[in-house]
Write a protein that holds these residues in place. Structure first.
Motif, PDB file in Angstrom:
ATOM      1  N   TYR A  57      -6.940  -0.624 -51.489  1.00  7.57           N
ATOM      2  CA  TYR A  57      -6.517   0.436 -52.410  1.00  7.57           C
ATOM      3  C   TYR A  57      -6.599   0.008 -53.863  1.00  7.57           C
ATOM      4  O   TYR A  57      -6.391  -1.156 -54.204  1.00  7.57           O
ATOM      5  N   THR A  62      -3.348   5.768 -53.589  1.00  9.28           N
ATOM      6  CA  THR A  62      -3.865   5.882 -52.227  1.00  9.28           C
ATOM      7  C   THR A  62      -5.375   6.123 -52.242  1.00  9.28           C
ATOM      8  O   THR A  62      -5.939   6.639 -51.282  1.00  9.28           O
ATOM      9  N   ALA A 108       3.360   4.671 -49.145  1.00 11.28           N
ATOM     10  CA  ALA A 108       2.326   5.717 -49.249  1.00 11.28           C
ATOM     11  C   ALA A 108       0.966   5.165 -48.828  1.00 11.28           C
ATOM     12  O   ALA A 108       0.195   5.849 -48.141  1.00 11.28           O
ATOM     13  N   GLN A 109       0.653   3.933 -49.228  1.00 11.38           N
ATOM     14  CA  GLN A 109      -0.632   3.332 -48.883  1.00 11.38           C
ATOM     15  C   GLN A 109      -0.746   3.059 -47.381  1.00 11.38           C
ATOM     16  O   GLN A 109      -1.774   3.347 -46.764  1.00 11.38           O
ATOM     17  N   ASN A 112      -1.150   6.315 -45.656  1.00 11.66           N
ATOM     18  CA  ASN A 112      -2.513   6.793 -45.868  1.00 11.66           C
ATOM     19  C   ASN A 112      -3.490   6.084 -44.935  1.00 11.66           C
ATOM     20  O   ASN A 112      -4.371   6.720 -44.346  1.00 11.66           O
TER      21      ASN A 112
END
Length: 160
Positions: A57, A62, A108-109, A112
């Motif tokens: 990332y 993301t 969040a990453q 994702n």
């Protein structure tokens, strides 16, 4: 039933399991990940891959990096050989100055990545993603490989 028992026993799985990557197959995947700064290990039929977040990332976003497919493509190939359960965990140094923001960004990453892998490997289920902080013990050999990296994604699955 026997397979479930062995999976639950964790380390016992390495002793009793017949299913695992062959040595040449493991070496091939390990070389691919190593060339892309990821670290792969196998204990019995349990495969673990540690990936610096910056290899996948851009910053705290993301947005996948341009060369993230150098890791995601072999990762997808390995996951297709798994027993169908994949565990994703974000890891960050607890000494991070902005731990709350870093934890949110990492969550969040990892989420994702879970969505991305789920869309490309539809017969696989992903456990709820987690984010954990760790204490950086500089005596571990891992820090010789990643002296400047503080944030990782760890992926575990069983090859059946």
């Amino acid at each position: 039933m026997n397979k479930i028992f062995l999976t639950l026993c964790g380390l016992m799985t390495a002793t009793f399991s017949q299913a695992m990557l062959k040595a040449d197959e493991f070496a091939s995947f390990q070389a691919i990940f190593s060339e892309n700064d990821a670290y792969m290990t196998q204990t019995g039929d349990i495969v673990s891959i540690l990936i610096p977040i910056n290899r996948l990332y851009e910053g705290s976003t993301t947005y996948l990096t341009e060369d993230s497919d150098m890791i995601t493509a072999p990762l997808e190939a390995l996951i297709r050989q798994s027993d169908g359960k994949v565990y994703l965990q974000g890891l960050l140094n607890q000494d991070n100055k902005n731990l709350v923001f870093a934890t949110s960004a990492l969550y969040a990453q990892v989420s994702n990545l879970s969505d991305f892998l789920l869309s490309s490997t539809p017969d696989i289920s992903y456990s709820p993603v987690t984010v954990s902080s760790y204490y950086k013990n500089k005596n571990y050999g891992l820090w010789k490989i990643y002296p400047q990296v503080e944030t990782f994604i760890n992926i575990d699955f069983v090859i059946d």
